[in-house]
Design a protein around this motif. Structure first.
Motif, mmCIF file in Angstrom:
data_model
loop_
_atom_site.group_PDB
_atom_site.id
_atom_site.type_symbol
_atom_site.label_atom_id
_atom_site.label_comp_id
_atom_site.label_asym_id
_atom_site.label_seq_id
_atom_site.Cartn_x
_atom_site.Cartn_y
_atom_site.Cartn_z
ATOM 1 N N GLY A 188 0.758 -1.243 0.000
ATOM 2 C CA GLY A 188 0.000 0.000 0.000
ATOM 3 C C GLY A 188 0.789 1.292 0.000
ATOM 4 N N HIS A 189 2.118 1.221 0.114
ATOM 5 C CA HIS A 189 2.897 2.462 0.230
ATOM 6 C C HIS A 189 4.072 2.510 -0.730
ATOM 7 N N SER A 190 4.050 1.653 -1.760
ATOM 8 C CA SER A 190 5.084 1.640 -2.807
ATOM 9 C C SER A 190 6.491 1.527 -2.232
ATOM 10 N N ASP A 191 6.638 0.748 -1.142
ATOM 11 C CA ASP A 191 7.975 0.640 -0.548
ATOM 12 C C ASP A 191 8.371 -0.793 -0.217
ATOM 13 N N VAL A 192 7.638 -1.755 -0.750
ATOM 14 C CA VAL A 192 8.011 -3.149 -0.500
ATOM 15 C C VAL A 192 7.614 -4.012 -1.692
ATOM 16 N N LEU A 193 8.522 -4.912 -2.086
ATOM 17 C CA LEU A 193 8.261 -5.824 -3.197
ATOM 18 C C LEU A 193 7.897 -7.190 -2.608
ATOM 19 N N GLY A 194 6.832 -7.787 -3.103
ATOM 20 C CA GLY A 194 6.460 -9.104 -2.580
ATOM 21 C C GLY A 194 5.380 -9.771 -3.392
ATOM 22 N N GLY A 195 5.189 -11.044 -3.126
ATOM 23 C CA GLY A 195 4.137 -11.800 -3.802
ATOM 24 C C GLY A 195 3.574 -12.836 -2.858
ATOM 25 N N ALA A 196 2.424 -13.386 -3.219
ATOM 26 C CA ALA A 196 1.820 -14.401 -2.344
ATOM 27 C C ALA A 196 0.913 -15.325 -3.135
ATOM 28 N N LEU A 197 0.753 -16.532 -2.605
ATOM 29 C CA LEU A 197 -0.230 -17.482 -3.112
ATOM 30 C C LEU A 197 -1.072 -17.921 -1.925
ATOM 31 N N VAL A 198 -2.385 -17.990 -2.131
ATOM 32 C CA VAL A 198 -3.282 -18.498 -1.096
ATOM 33 C C VAL A 198 -4.051 -19.661 -1.702
ATOM 34 N N PHE A 199 -4.119 -20.770 -0.979
ATOM 35 C CA PHE A 199 -4.702 -22.012 -1.510
ATOM 36 C C PHE A 199 -5.989 -22.362 -0.777
ATOM 37 N N LYS A 200 -6.967 -22.798 -1.568
ATOM 38 C CA LYS A 200 -8.252 -23.188 -0.976
ATOM 39 C C LYS A 200 -8.073 -24.412 -0.075
ATOM 40 N N GLN A 201 -7.294 -25.385 -0.586
ATOM 41 C CA GLN A 201 -7.074 -26.615 0.187
ATOM 42 C C GLN A 201 -5.579 -26.858 0.349
ATOM 43 N N ASP A 202 -5.236 -27.552 1.413
ATOM 44 C CA ASP A 202 -3.830 -27.914 1.616
ATOM 45 C C ASP A 202 -3.638 -29.323 1.050
ATOM 46 N N ASP A 203 -3.367 -29.404 -0.248
ATOM 47 C CA ASP A 203 -3.309 -30.711 -0.914
ATOM 48 C C ASP A 203 -1.934 -30.976 -1.546
ATOM 49 N N SER A 204 -1.856 -31.965 -2.420
ATOM 50 C CA SER A 204 -0.551 -32.357 -2.975
ATOM 51 C C SER A 204 0.035 -31.249 -3.865
ATOM 52 N N PHE A 205 -0.826 -30.454 -4.504
ATOM 53 C CA PHE A 205 -0.312 -29.348 -5.313
ATOM 54 C C PHE A 205 0.389 -28.326 -4.406
ATOM 55 N N VAL A 206 -0.215 -28.079 -3.251
ATOM 56 C CA VAL A 206 0.383 -27.143 -2.291
ATOM 57 C C VAL A 206 1.761 -27.655 -1.849
ATOM 58 N N GLN A 207 1.852 -28.961 -1.618
ATOM 59 C CA GLN A 207 3.148 -29.526 -1.187
ATOM 60 C C GLN A 207 4.213 -29.269 -2.245
ATOM 61 N N ARG A 208 3.794 -29.397 -3.495
ATOM 62 C CA ARG A 208 4.723 -29.197 -4.615
ATOM 63 C C ARG A 208 5.187 -27.718 -4.657
ATOM 64 N N VAL A 209 4.218 -26.799 -4.505
ATOM 65 C CA VAL A 209 4.567 -25.365 -4.545
ATOM 66 C C VAL A 209 5.452 -25.020 -3.341
ATOM 67 N N ARG A 210 5.163 -25.639 -2.202
ATOM 68 C CA ARG A 210 5.971 -25.344 -1.010
ATOM 69 C C ARG A 210 7.428 -25.794 -1.206
ATOM 70 N N LEU A 211 7.569 -26.889 -1.932
ATOM 71 C CA LEU A 211 8.913 -27.377 -2.255
ATOM 72 C C LEU A 211 9.658 -26.340 -3.100
ATOM 73 N N VAL A 212 8.938 -25.782 -4.078
ATOM 74 C CA VAL A 212 9.545 -24.746 -4.935
ATOM 75 C C VAL A 212 9.917 -23.539 -4.084
#
Ligand code: PLP
Length: 374
Positions: free
Chosen positions: A200-224
């Motif tokens: 909100g203040h143009s002073d931080v770079l970042g990204g995020a992912l939010v997952f509906k379920q904690d499933d095998s795809f999430v495990q894969r992304v967490r590994l990455v």
């Protein structure tokens, strides 16, 4: 609870050791083991996890209504982690109008890894249906889209994708969970460039992912995330958690200002077209009313003429800073085609505006003077 309360409570991590109301910054990269050689507090090494990052991630999961969230060093790192979790041979559908970095990743990096993609007008459900292939693993959505603010029916596309075994990811950067909650509408993953409204203040770079379920795809992304290490610093996480506290008031107020500006611009004789989902003339006006609580604080305007008139217009503005990015408290304006480069399909007379918290009367006055005698 309401979003304002959720935003404050989900980022409230007082430190009992010193009775501080605001959480401390945990700069330590490594964590001590106990006598049993266990990690008694659960932390090992800050690439794997960090208290400030965990605080941010838990808040994001709460705000988007997800089971779990992951924070990254940038929005692009978050998007990259999704694509890196797919396999050679997988096919991805991306919107024909979207943040240009998203298809660029697929074209410049993942095509060499054996993945394919199609650019589709996701506002047209029949076009999405036609583009789905047996190997389509993921449908990427961005609504409102960048820079033309096209509105896609999230629920309809997510239902269709699921019926064909594909995941739906929605880039919710522009709306934030205050205006739109894609997981409630059937999406599997929400992506954010937290660089924008969440910070909100143009002073931080970042990204995020939010997952509906904690499933095998999430495990894969967490590994990455953990092995790849494109994680945000503790201080960036701390700043983002602080930004989230005021997210609801900022986004709602900025959206009110954007509506005022869009109404003004749409009536101005020097303006060819305004792209804003809060205007009844907009393609997605009714759909936006259904799936968003407000139309948002981003708009694009095409002035009459071409690139020359567009650039003359922004050079006359006093209260809008000519800069890329969006979602900060200050108003920014950008000639998108220049930024997107020679392959851009964005009209040469289009300017993208991130409407800030300056008084809308002042902003309108500035637009009026800059549009006169173009
Ligand atoms: N998605 C959208 C809608 C964006 O506007 C941006 C950046 O402008 C990104 C993704 C990429 O995020 P970042 O610049 O944080 O890598």
């Amino acid at each position: 609870m309401h979003p304002e309360t959720l935003a404050l409570r989900s980022t409230h991590f007082p430190d009992a050791n010193v009775a501080s109301v605001v959480p401390p910054l945990y700069l330590s990269t490594t964590y001590e083991r106990d006598a049993n050689y266990e990690l008694s507090k659960g932390y090992l090494y800050t690439r794997a996890d960090n208290p400030n990052r965990q605080q941010l991630e838990s808040s994001l999961a709460v705000l988007e209504g997800g089971a779990t969230a992951m924070a990254f060093a940038s929005g692009q790192a978050a998007t990259m982690a999704v694509f890196q979790s797919l396999k050679p041979g997988d096919h991805v559908i991306v919107p024909d109008d979207a943040y240009y970095g998203t298809p660029s990743l697929l074209q410049s990096i993942f095509a060499d890894w054996g993945m394919s993609f199609s650019k589709v007008d996701t506002t047209n459900l029949a076009a999405v249906e036609e583009s789905l292939r047996p190997e389509t693993r993921l449908v990427w959505l961005e609504t409102p889209s960048n820079p033309q603010l096209k509105i896609t029916d999230i629920e309809a596309v997510a239902n269709l994708a699921r019926s064909r075994g594909a995941l739906t990811v929605c880039d919710n950067t522009w709306s934030t969970p205050i205006l739109q909650r894609p997981l409630d509408l059937g999406c599997d993953v929400v992506m954010h460039s937290t660089t924008k409204y969440l910070g909100g203040h143009s002073d931080v770079l970042g990204g995020a992912l939010v997952f509906k379920q904690d499933d095998s795809f999430v495990q894969r992304v967490r590994l990455v995330q953990t092995l790849g290490g494109a994680v945000p610093s503790p201080f960036d996480c701390w700043l983002l958690s602080r930004g989230i506290k005021t997210l609801a008031v900022r986004v709602r107020q900025q959206s009110i200002h954007a509506q005022r500006l869009a109404d003004f611009l749409s009536e101005h004789p020097a303006v060819e077209q305004v792209h804003y989902p809060g205007l009844p003339s907009h393609q997605g006006y009714f759909l936006a009313q259904r799936q968003m609580t407000m139309p948002g604080a981003m708009l694009s305007v095409q002035v009459k003429g071409g690139a020359e008139e567009a650039l003359r217009f922004i050079n006359k503005l006093q209260l809008f800073t000519k800069a890329t990015s969006l979602g900060g408290v200050e108003s920014l304006i950008e000639h998108r085609a220049s930024v997107e480069g020679p392959e851009s399909t964005t009209p040469a007379n289009l300017l993208r505006v991130s409407v800030g918290l300056e008084h809308p009367d002042d902003l309108i006055g500035d637009l009026r003077q800059a549009l006169s005698n173009l």
